[in-house]
Motif scaffolding. Structure first.
Motif, mmCIF file in Angstrom:
data_model
loop_
_atom_site.group_PDB
_atom_site.id
_atom_site.type_symbol
_atom_site.label_atom_id
_atom_site.label_comp_id
_atom_site.label_asym_id
_atom_site.label_seq_id
_atom_site.Cartn_x
_atom_site.Cartn_y
_atom_site.Cartn_z
ATOM 1 N N THR A 276 0.806 -1.227 0.000
ATOM 2 C CA THR A 276 0.000 0.000 0.000
ATOM 3 C C THR A 276 0.841 1.280 0.000
ATOM 4 N N LYS A 277 2.107 1.170 0.377
ATOM 5 C CA LYS A 277 2.974 2.343 0.407
ATOM 6 C C LYS A 277 3.318 2.832 -1.004
ATOM 7 N N LYS A 278 3.018 2.017 -2.007
ATOM 8 C CA LYS A 278 3.327 2.390 -3.389
ATOM 9 C C LYS A 278 2.115 2.935 -4.131
ATOM 10 N N TYR A 279 1.034 3.227 -3.416
ATOM 11 C CA TYR A 279 -0.159 3.736 -4.081
ATOM 12 C C TYR A 279 0.059 5.117 -4.683
ATOM 13 N N ASP A 280 1.047 5.828 -4.172
ATOM 14 C CA ASP A 280 1.383 7.133 -4.768
ATOM 15 C C ASP A 280 1.775 6.974 -6.235
ATOM 16 N N LYS A 281 2.373 5.826 -6.556
ATOM 17 C CA LYS A 281 2.766 5.540 -7.941
ATOM 18 C C LYS A 281 1.528 5.462 -8.827
ATOM 19 N N ILE A 282 0.496 4.791 -8.341
ATOM 20 C CA ILE A 282 -0.745 4.673 -9.102
ATOM 21 C C ILE A 282 -1.373 6.043 -9.306
ATOM 22 N N VAL A 283 -1.448 6.804 -8.238
ATOM 23 C CA VAL A 283 -2.052 8.143 -8.298
ATOM 24 C C VAL A 283 -1.310 9.024 -9.295
ATOM 25 N N GLN A 284 0.007 8.939 -9.289
ATOM 26 C CA GLN A 284 0.812 9.764 -10.196
ATOM 27 C C GLN A 284 0.566 9.397 -11.657
ATOM 28 N N ILE A 285 0.558 8.095 -11.945
ATOM 29 C CA ILE A 285 0.342 7.638 -13.320
ATOM 30 C C ILE A 285 -1.034 8.048 -13.822
ATOM 31 N N VAL A 286 -2.046 7.841 -12.980
ATOM 32 C CA VAL A 286 -3.414 8.191 -13.372
ATOM 33 C C VAL A 286 -3.552 9.704 -13.547
ATOM 34 N N SER A 287 -2.988 10.449 -12.622
ATOM 35 C CA SER A 287 -3.073 11.916 -12.687
ATOM 36 C C SER A 287 -2.471 12.460 -13.963
ATOM 37 N N GLU A 288 -1.318 11.927 -14.341
ATOM 38 C CA GLU A 288 -0.642 12.400 -15.548
ATOM 39 C C GLU A 288 -1.457 12.119 -16.802
ATOM 40 N N LYS A 289 -2.219 11.021 -16.788
ATOM 41 C CA LYS A 289 -3.013 10.642 -17.961
ATOM 42 C C LYS A 289 -4.330 11.410 -18.051
ATOM 43 N N VAL A 290 -5.034 11.509 -16.927
ATOM 44 C CA VAL A 290 -6.384 12.092 -16.967
ATOM 45 C C VAL A 290 -6.386 13.606 -16.815
ATOM 46 N N GLY A 291 -5.323 14.160 -16.223
ATOM 47 C CA GLY A 291 -5.242 15.608 -16.057
ATOM 48 C C GLY A 291 -6.385 16.161 -15.223
ATOM 49 N N ASP A 292 -6.959 17.269 -15.688
ATOM 50 C CA ASP A 292 -8.028 17.942 -14.952
ATOM 51 C C ASP A 292 -9.375 17.229 -15.065
ATOM 52 N N ALA A 293 -9.431 16.161 -15.874
ATOM 53 C CA ALA A 293 -10.699 15.449 -16.056
ATOM 54 C C ALA A 293 -11.016 14.544 -14.863
ATOM 55 N N GLY A 294 -9.979 14.115 -14.159
ATOM 56 C CA GLY A 294 -10.185 13.215 -13.031
ATOM 57 C C GLY A 294 -10.421 11.781 -13.481
ATOM 58 N N LEU A 295 -10.634 10.903 -12.519
ATOM 59 C CA LEU A 295 -10.885 9.479 -12.788
ATOM 60 C C LEU A 295 -12.365 9.189 -12.589
ATOM 61 N N ASN A 296 -12.989 8.605 -13.607
ATOM 62 C CA ASN A 296 -14.430 8.337 -13.518
ATOM 63 C C ASN A 296 -14.773 7.116 -12.675
ATOM 64 N N VAL A 297 -14.057 6.006 -12.893
ATOM 65 C CA VAL A 297 -14.444 4.769 -12.221
ATOM 66 C C VAL A 297 -13.234 4.026 -11.656
ATOM 67 N N LEU A 298 -13.366 3.595 -10.404
ATOM 68 C CA LEU A 298 -12.418 2.662 -9.799
ATOM 69 C C LEU A 298 -13.151 1.331 -9.663
ATOM 70 N N PHE A 299 -12.643 0.312 -10.329
ATOM 71 C CA PHE A 299 -13.262 -1.014 -10.338
ATOM 72 C C PHE A 299 -12.369 -1.949 -9.534
ATOM 73 N N ASN A 300 -12.684 -2.088 -8.241
ATOM 74 C CA ASN A 300 -11.881 -2.903 -7.331
ATOM 75 C C ASN A 300 -12.193 -4.382 -7.544
ATOM 76 N N ASN A 301 -11.404 -5.028 -8.373
ATOM 77 C CA ASN A 301 -11.675 -6.404 -8.779
ATOM 78 C C ASN A 301 -10.722 -7.430 -8.160
ATOM 79 N N ALA A 302 -9.475 -7.044 -7.918
ATOM 80 C CA ALA A 302 -8.465 -8.004 -7.451
ATOM 81 C C ALA A 302 -8.872 -8.644 -6.132
ATOM 82 N N GLY A 303 -8.651 -9.946 -6.019
ATOM 83 C CA GLY A 303 -8.995 -10.647 -4.787
ATOM 84 C C GLY A 303 -8.408 -12.044 -4.750
ATOM 85 N N ILE A 304 -8.464 -12.678 -3.585
ATOM 86 C CA ILE A 304 -7.960 -14.039 -3.412
ATOM 87 C C ILE A 304 -8.979 -14.858 -2.627
#
Length: 248
Positions: free
Chosen positions: A64-92
């Protein structure tokens, strides 16, 4: 839906969701697909090479300490539009499920991956989800085109539908995820972010096994139809792939 982030896309439902969205008549501009190891996600990488709107994020969500990496990648792609959907699918889902065979690590690991990770990832991406919600013209509406968190759960997480017992790690983790979805729906309602627990059905995947009655394509196509039909009336609800409500 301009953008969506889907977790657990190396195989199964996550990969199936990416495949279907790429072929959708109105595909998202950006499909963020997470996987732990790109080298083991050959179908996903091949899909990303053919489809410019697929952006692979290689990350172990348990870190979880690497979630900043996800936020950075998404932010750079979507810009001021933001993220529309988070689909939490991963599980065990651990193999040993009866009370006499359950071990502490089965419970703690499953709860962490299936419940803690979706909550903390939602928290990390919340500013981007809020941005998307604020950009939507009709502030009275809630839908996936505005902003949404979809937590992939299971019928096994329904307490009232439990008639077989067992499955302690998985049942407990999904029941807890359902509780989190309900709280999120209340906390984020004023922000215009829709939150729903979504049961994909019993599907033939590595987790679901070969005895499952549904295949990935059937489940995913139905889930997508349901996602696009969600409104403010569905926030805080427990819904299965075909849109039917499941009792908690």
């Amino acid at each position: 839906m301009r953008s969506i982030l889907i977790t657990g896309c190396n195989r199964g439902l996550g990969l199936g969701m990416v495949k279907h969205l790429v072929k959708h008549p109105q595909p998202p501009e950006t499909i963020f697909a997470t996987c732990r190891d790109v080298n083991k996600a050959r179908e996903l990488t091949a899909l990303a090479e053919k489809s410019k709107n697929v952006c692979i994020i290689e990350i172990d969500l348990a870190d979880t300490k690497k979630y900043d990496k996800i936020v950075q990648i998404v932010s750079e792609k979507v810009g001021d539009a933001g993220l529309n959907v988070l689909f939490n699918n991963a599980g065990i889902s651990p193999k040993f499920a009866r009370l006499g065979l359950v071990k502490e690590e089965h419970l703690t690991q499953t709860l962490f991956v299936n419940t803690v990770v979706p909550i903390l990832l939602s928290k990390a991406l919340l500013p981007l989800l809020k941005t998307a919600a604020n950009n939507y013209e009709d502030k009275s509406k809630m839908n996936v085109n505005r902003s949404a968190i979809i937590n992939v759960t299971s019928l096994l997480g329904s307490i009232s539908q439990n008639v077989q017992g067992g499955q302690y790690p998985y049942r407990c983790s999904k029941a807890a995820l359902n509780a989190a979805s309900k709280s999120m729906s209340i906390d984020l309602k004023e922000d215009g972010i829709l939150v729903t627990s979504l049961h994909p059905g019993w599907v033939r995947t590595n987790m679901g096994g070969n005895s499952a009655p549904l295949d990935v394509d059937f489940s995913v196509s139905n889930m997508l139809n349901t996602l696009y039909s969600l409104t403010e009336e569905d926030t805080g609800c427990f819904i299965q792939y075909d849109g039917k409500t499941i009792p908690w």
